[in-house]
Design a protein around this motif. Structure first.
Motif, mmCIF file in Angstrom:
data_model
loop_
_atom_site.group_PDB
_atom_site.id
_atom_site.type_symbol
_atom_site.label_atom_id
_atom_site.label_comp_id
_atom_site.label_asym_id
_atom_site.label_seq_id
_atom_site.Cartn_x
_atom_site.Cartn_y
_atom_site.Cartn_z
ATOM 1 N N VAL A 3 0.508 -0.892 -0.196
ATOM 2 C CA VAL A 3 0.104 0.130 -0.001
ATOM 3 C C VAL A 3 1.332 1.438 0.139
ATOM 4 N N LEU A 4 0.957 2.285 -0.724
ATOM 5 C CA LEU A 4 1.509 3.180 -0.987
ATOM 6 C C LEU A 4 0.563 3.943 -0.862
ATOM 7 N N GLU A 63 -8.222 -9.317 -3.299
ATOM 8 C CA GLU A 63 -7.712 -10.032 -2.878
ATOM 9 C C GLU A 63 -6.706 -10.685 -4.225
ATOM 10 N N LEU A 64 -6.573 -9.918 -4.923
ATOM 11 C CA LEU A 64 -5.422 -9.637 -5.992
ATOM 12 C C LEU A 64 -3.977 -8.748 -5.030
ATOM 13 N N ASP A 65 -2.372 -9.132 -5.453
ATOM 14 C CA ASP A 65 -1.459 -8.349 -4.635
ATOM 15 C C ASP A 65 -1.054 -7.510 -5.311
ATOM 16 N N ALA A 66 -1.344 -6.224 -6.018
ATOM 17 C CA ALA A 66 -0.614 -5.694 -7.006
ATOM 18 C C ALA A 66 0.817 -4.539 -6.648
ATOM 19 N N VAL A 75 -0.741 2.115 -5.011
ATOM 20 C CA VAL A 75 -1.832 1.369 -4.693
ATOM 21 C C VAL A 75 -1.909 1.188 -3.632
ATOM 22 N N ASP A 76 -3.446 2.161 -3.424
ATOM 23 C CA ASP A 76 -4.312 1.896 -2.071
ATOM 24 C C ASP A 76 -5.543 1.174 -2.041
ATOM 25 N N ASP A 100 1.812 -5.327 -11.953
ATOM 26 C CA ASP A 100 1.731 -6.656 -11.792
ATOM 27 C C ASP A 100 0.983 -7.246 -10.404
ATOM 28 N N VAL A 101 -0.361 -7.505 -10.766
ATOM 29 C CA VAL A 101 -0.861 -8.167 -10.145
ATOM 30 C C VAL A 101 -0.948 -9.361 -9.966
ATOM 31 N N THR A 102 -0.416 -10.406 -8.555
ATOM 32 C CA THR A 102 -0.395 -11.900 -7.656
ATOM 33 C C THR A 102 -1.571 -12.120 -7.268
#
Length: 935
Positions: A3-4, A63-66, A75-76, A100-102
């Motif tokens: 989270v930025l 649920e995705l990590d960006a 990313v917020d 990217d999304v993981t």
């Protein structure tokens, strides 16, 4: 999830160009089918008809990590946001961003994740393209050996753009010429044509074939325009896309750079975010990286992209000005080639690197002067260098020699050294600092230092670019400039160098501000010898020295901590009058006297060496609330003294005894009175409520003017420097003859009220009158006078009134008083000569009507304190009954203090209790005291 911080933006964007809507807003997924734990790249292309400000917001499944990989994004929570605004220098007409999304490692096959985004300018446009990511089962085996060659495909494609379906290709905003494209979801092993869409039709650009997986790949080198795929399940209507040519320009802002400096370099392209490879025939990869990988640059530099060639890759570039650092680069001419990593765009920039000029370190002045016990300032100018060395003193001429390093960290070419003259002899660096916090002064070495404080005299100064500890010759060999610092002894304190001042009770003395009184912009400071109880008390000392001991915000206890002897400096308060047979009560800050130590209650609120003053706040209310201290009483007079002990190291050489500066103040109850003219306020827009008070100028006074059923008004104003106040009201909507009540109060406690009636707007207000009698408490034999002060409250209108003063039934004054607008006059009336005991009444009539009345009483002289056992009193005698002024040797006998005031030698009927000489001296003393307080 990373989270930025999110850059907050308004929903409305005001760019350099007119508001417009995005013409293209496309999302592309590297793949729409993933296995658990896999990472997928998301690309978003946006285009406008012209440069504007906009924001991209792509909302993803929680649920995705960006993670942002390119573009000015962050990313917020569930939002991936990119901001293109003028304030950040990122506004543009088109942009391509990636993130990217993981997928979670625990994701089950069949799980889907949704994407939903918008492009926001002055209007909102939805982002088109794939919006679903599905988790599928992983397959590590070759189920069909016969298709081994076809199925053994590398999962990670090398293409710049990968589209899962032909329709996805048609939704992309732009493909840059030179990029490779890979399209999935086509018919297997089929012919497919890449055709150019022209205004008058189309033409074949290249015939292609899909592989056994239904995938086709093609390059866009030399393409420019609109194209589409036809065949193998693709048609023109859904696969049309644009190929644009990237333009790139890179240039240095200067043709020449010294090999100890950084210069600006500017990148400019029609593409939003991009990457380039950089090379130069004269530099290897590490040298190139050192030039471009600076703290100022916000792009990424990779020096390991190619083991065979000396190149570096700079990525995440957005157009702007960056830094190129040529520190320690060999002199010569350098050509730099910049090649886009995925298009045909390229640029070249050249610069000459030359030897850095020899630095100069020179004094701003050749002669500097300062008073011992102050902070000396030594200003040095630096040119073509950001550091140098300073020598203070010379062992041979002053038995003092230290070396300092100067660092110009803020690059303004100036370093000012502050030298505490009271600590310099310790030669440990504590005495030296930089005046600007952005610069640095580092203590290097002490060669010589005296046992005690630095004495008055000349101290040599020198600068150099070189210094070696233990080798003063290195400094001398590179010496550049010289000067002198002359330390002078203090001048002694003037007896009137201390004044008292007052500040409104509600004002904040901000001790966090620094430099000078001008910083106390919200504080009204008034010089006075009268302090109304509750207002703040200041004492200001004018002095040319001692300033190193005083720092804003310090208590006098902090001052004492710096002194080797606590009795060196003392700010004291003493009663002017004391009880019989008792010394005056005294309060001290020196930490030596046992009683009434008030150092914690005295604070430095201003310390200004340049202006030569120190301002102390004396918190007498805290003193009175301290159970260990005597109280300062209301209606008492006090002396304030600042003293310098004659044995103090920095005592004036001219002083034969302790130096003292003294002033005085009276502590009074708060007084507040509305003028009598307020009983007649004009029914006009300029009705003014006036009054007088002894509270500090600047104190806010508020009033309430009320007539039930007519008006209620409340306004405020500050007390003026003469103690008056004027509060404006608008009564123009009302008529004359309206009764009202008026009340007013100041910030703390004083208040007054009266009743009045409005008068016609063109009718003048009556004069204000104030009657005082002197002496205020007369005794038998006194001469008593009345003083009538008359003021015209009408600003621009002259006026006259008939004034009659009646005393004890006799008219003593009966005249017409004429005054100009805002004018005033004083009437003196003699009431009694050689007054007799009794009670007397007086009346003041104005235009035939009683305005004020009062009374006074003449009493027998109070002799209760007039004599002691040996007949002496404060006024009339010494131990043997006589005084210099009025008594003979037998004049102070036991009955020398009787009701008739003394013996035959000690007094007369005309002056009971005093001889003529005593009376003259007493009058002179009173006059001198009044003069001193006035000053």
């Amino acid at each position: 999830m990373m989270v930025l911080s999110v850059f907050a933006m308004s929903a409305s964007f005001a760019g350099a160009a007119a508001a417009q809507e995005a013409s293209t807003a496309d999302r592309a997924l590297a793949t729409t089918e993933v296995t658990s734990g896999e990472t997928v790249e998301v690309t978003i292309d946006v285009a406008f008809d012209e440069e504007t400000e906009f924001q991209i917001v792509d909302t993803i499944d929680e649920e995705l990590d960006a993670e942002v990989t390119s573009g000015p994004g962050n990313v917020d929570g569930n939002d991936v946001t990119y901001n293109f605004v003028s304030a950040l220098g990122t506004s543009t007409d088109q942009a391509t961003v990636t993130y990217d999304v993981t997928v979670p490692e625990t994701a089950d096959a069949g799980t889907t994740y949704e994407f939903d985004g918008t492009v926001q300018s002055d209007t909102s446009v939805s982002i088109d393209g794939p919006s679903t990511l599905e988790v599928v089962e992983g397959d590590d085996s070759n189920e069909d050996d016969s298709n081994e060659d076809d199925s053994n495909e590398d999962d990670s494609s090398s293409a710049d753009h990968v589209f899962d379906t032909p329709n996805d290709l048609g939704e992309v905003s732009v493909v840059w010429a030179g990029q490779s494209v890979e399209v999935h979801g086509l018919d297997e092993n089929s012919d497919i044509a890449l055709r150019e869409d022209l205004e008058d039709g189309d033409r074949l650009e290249e015939e292609l074939s899909t592989d056994s997986n239904g995938v086709v790949e093609f390059d866009t080198d030399s393409l420019d325009g609109e194209y589409f795929l036809e065949g193998a399940g693709a048609d023109a209507s859904s696969t049309t896309f644009e190929v644009a040519t990237q333009e790139l320009n890179v240039e240095f802002d200067e043709d020449e750079a010294e090999n100890d400096e950084a210069v600006d370099i500017e990148f400019d392209s029609n593409r939003g975010t991009y990457a380039v490879n950089v090379s130069s025939d004269s530099l290897d990869a590490d040298e190139l990286a050192a030039i471009f990988n600076t703290e100022e640059n916000d792009f990424d530099v990779d020096a390991t992209v190619d083991d065979d060639e000396e190149i570096i890759q700079i990525s995440n570039i957005n157009d702007g000005t960056f830094s190129a650092d040529f520190d320690d680069v060999d002199t010569g001419s350098y050509d730099f080639d910049f090649q886009s990593t995925d298009t045909e765009a390229e640029a070249n920039a050249s610069i000459d690197v030359v030897e850095a000029a020899e630095g100069e370190v020179e004094f701003d002045s050749s002669d500097m002067f300062e008073t011992r016990s102050n902070t000396a300032e030594i200003t040095v100018n630096l040119e073509d260098t950001d550091s140098g060395y300073l020598k203070v003193g010379d062992e041979g001429t002053s038995n003092y020699e230290v070396y300092l390093e100067l660092v110009d960290d803020n690059d303004d070419g100036v370093v000012t050294v502050e030298m505490d003259t009271t600590k310099a002899h310790h030669a440990n660096g504590d005495a030296f600092s930089a005046a600007n916090d952005d610069d640095a002064v580092n203590f290097e070495e002490e060669v010589a230092s005296p046992d005690g404080e630095l004495e008055a005299g000349e101290y040599e100064l020198a600068t150099s670019l070189d210094f070696e500890a233990g080798n003063t010759d290195a400094f001398a060999d590179e010496e550049i400039d010289s000067a002198y610092l002359t330390l002078q002894d203090r001048e002694g304190l003037s007896g009137d160098a201390l004044i008292t001042q007052t500040v409104p009770a509600s004002d904040d003395l901000d001790t966090d501000d620094d430099e000078n009184l001008g910083d106390l912009e919200d504080t009204t400071i008034t010089s006075t010898n009268t302090i109304a109880d509750g207002d703040k008390l200041l004492a200001t000392l004018e002095t040319d020295g001692l300033h190193t001991y005083f720092e804003k915000g310090d208590s006098f206890s902090d001052v004492n901590d710096q002194l080797e002897s606590n009795d060196s400096l003392n700010l004291s308060i003493a009663e002017e009058d004391s009880a019989p047979n008792a010394d005056p009560v005294k309060w001290n800050t020196n930490g030596v006297d046992a009683d009434n130590q008030i150092a914690e209650h005295v604070t430095v609120v201003e310390a200004n060496q340049t202006l030569g003053h120190v301002v102390f706040a004396i918190d007498y209310q805290a003193i009175n609330n301290d159970d260990d201290l005597d109280d300062l009483s209301i209606d008492e007079s006090y002396d304030v003294t600042f003293a310098v002990d004659d044995e103090f190291e920095y005592a004036s050489e001219d002083a034969e005894d302790n130096e003292e500066a003294t002033t005085a103040f009276d502590l009074e109850d708060r007084e507040f009175e509305l003028d009598s003219s307020n009983e007649e306020l004009p029914a006009s827009a300029t009705a003014t409520v006036t009054g007088d008070t002894n509270v500090a100028p600047g104190t806010e006074v508020s009033d309430r003017l009320r007539s039930p059923g007519n008006f209620t008004q409340s306004n405020s104003a500050d007390v003026a420097s003469d103690g008056s106040f004027e509060i404006s009201h608008d009564l123009s909507e009302y008529s004359a003859g309206i009764d009202y009540t008026l009340s007013a109060e100041e910030d703390v406690s004083a208040e007054d009220d009266l009743e009045g009636t409005t008068i016609p707007a063109d009718e003048l207000q009556s004069f204000d009158y104030d009657v005082t009698t002197a002496p205020s408490n007369p005794t038998v034999g006194d001469n008593v006078t009345a003083t009538i002060t008359v003021e015209n409250p009408n600003a621009d209108q002259p006026k006259s009134e008939d004034v009659e003063f009646v005393f004890n039934g006799d008219t003593l004054y009966d005249e017409t008083v004429e005054l100009n607008g805002s004018g005033s006059d004083t009437i003196s009336v003699e009431l009694l000569e050689n007054a007799e005991k009794g009670d007397y009444e007086w009346d003041l009539f104005v235009n035939g009507e009683s305005r004020e009345d009062g009374s006074l009483s003449v009493a027998e002289e109070d002799t209760s304190d007039g004599g002691s056992e040996d007949g002496g009193s404060e006024d009339g005698g010494s131990e043997d009954g006589g005084s210099e002024d009025g008594g003979s040797e037998d004049g102070g006998s036991e009955d020398g203090g009787s009701e008739d005031g003394g013996s035959e030698d000690g007094g007369s009927d005309e002056t009971p209790g005093f001889g003529v000489g005593v009376a003259l001296v007493a009058l002179l003393g009173a006059a001198m005291l009044a003069l001193r307080r006035q000053n």
